[in-house]
Design an enzyme around this catalytic site. Structure first.
Site, PDB file in Angstrom:
ATOM      1  N   LYS A  13       0.847  -1.205   0.000  1.00  0.00           N
ATOM      2  CA  LYS A  13       0.000   0.000   0.000  1.00  0.00           C
ATOM      3  C   LYS A  13       0.881   1.254   0.000  1.00  0.00           C
ATOM      4  CE  LYS A  13      -4.014  -1.603   2.742  1.00  0.00           C
ATOM      5  NZ  LYS A  13      -4.701  -1.378   4.036  1.00  0.00           N
ATOM      6  N   ASP A  66      -8.117   1.612   4.633  1.00  0.00           N
ATOM      7  CA  ASP A  66      -8.848   0.372   4.857  1.00  0.00           C
ATOM      8  C   ASP A  66      -9.520  -0.005   3.542  1.00  0.00           C
ATOM      9  OD1 ASP A  66      -9.391  -1.658   6.770  1.00  0.00           O
ATOM     10  OD2 ASP A  66     -11.489  -1.071   6.695  1.00  0.00           O
ATOM     11  N   SER A  67      -9.211  -1.202   3.080  1.00  0.00           N
ATOM     12  CA  SER A  67      -9.704  -1.628   1.771  1.00  0.00           C
ATOM     13  C   SER A  67     -10.497  -2.915   1.887  1.00  0.00           C
ATOM     14  CB  SER A  67      -8.530  -1.874   0.813  1.00  0.00           C
ATOM     15  OG  SER A  67      -7.828  -0.681   0.585  1.00  0.00           O
ATOM     16  N   GLY A 143      -1.985  -9.445  -2.537  1.00  0.00           N
ATOM     17  CA  GLY A 143      -3.329  -9.752  -2.028  1.00  0.00           C
ATOM     18  C   GLY A 143      -4.251 -10.319  -3.095  1.00  0.00           C
ATOM     19  N   ASP A 145      -4.979  -9.124  -5.937  1.00  0.00           N
ATOM     20  CA  ASP A 145      -4.706  -8.619  -7.295  1.00  0.00           C
ATOM     21  C   ASP A 145      -4.837  -9.658  -8.415  1.00  0.00           C
ATOM     22  OD1 ASP A 145      -4.470  -5.966  -6.661  1.00  0.00           O
ATOM     23  OD2 ASP A 145      -2.288  -5.958  -6.554  1.00  0.00           O
TER      24      ASP A 145
END
Ligand code: ITT
Length: 184
Positions: A13, A66-67, A143, A145
């Site tokens: 990130k 936060d995603s 992650g 992706d």
């Protein structure tokens, strides 16, 4: 260059935020101190709470991120639980949950929380619509992706600069940078 502390344990990130925010004259420095994760369905509330907590803890202006991945056919799962689900199930098991499912629509959402010590937090969100791929594809990114396909390619198949020109994080950070440039 304005420098903002980014409180996160996720270095991917940070590198994405560095690339995106440097174009707006903002530098980012990672701090790994963590923050209490509010148990809530809203990424906005989680990010706002975390930013306020960390700003007061570090006595500095901070941002957090936060995603979450919201899969239509799974009623928005894993949403705010995306980190836990990634660590426990992982991409292969999510694909198993999606076997034979025709509706593969998903939204990836990123919420940036920002706060100064003693102030109320602000939140900035960004979303990208995609589909859950039939198979994991690509080795780039991190992650989820390789699982999420946007415009025919998974994020894992995109070079960093391509993901960073259209991702949920890009859109949230663009909103954040636009506001920051107008405020103080
Ligand atoms: P911090 O809370 O320390 O910032 P985290 O990795 O736990 O880091 P999130 O809770 O926001 O962050 O992330 C939820 C999950 O979604 C987690 O497994 C991430 O790896 C993943 N994720 C977040 N952004 C992503 C992106 O751009 N591409 C792919 N996966 C992503």
């Amino acid at each position: 260059m304005r420098k903002i502390i980014f409180v996160t344990g996720n270095s991917h990130k940070v590198s994405e935020a560095c690339d995106i925010l440097s174009k707006a004259g903002i530098t980012v420095e990672q701090n790994n101190c963590g923050y209490p994760e509010l148990q809530d369905d809203s990424l906005e509330k989680i990010a706002g709470f975390g930013a306020q907590w960390a700003a007061n803890e570090l006595n500095s202006e901070v941002m957090v991120d936060d995603s979450g991945l919201f899969i239509d056919a799974l009623g928005g799962f894993p949403g705010p639980y995306s980190a836990y689900v990634f660590d426990t199930l992982g991409n292969e098991n999510i694909l198993k949950l999606m076997e034979g499912v025709a509706n593969r629509k998903a939204v990836f959402k990123c919420v940036i929380g920002y706060c100064k010590p003693g102030n109320e937090p602000r939140v900035f969100s960004g979303e990208v619509e995609g589909v859950i791929a039939q198979k994991i594809r690509g080795t780039g990114g991190f992650g989820y992706d390789p699982l999420i396909e946007v415009g025919g390619k998974t994020f894992g198949e995109m070079p960093d600069d391509e993901k960073n020109s259209l991702s949920h994080r890009y859109r949230a950070l663009l909103n954040f940078a636009g506001w920051l440039q107008k405020s103080d």
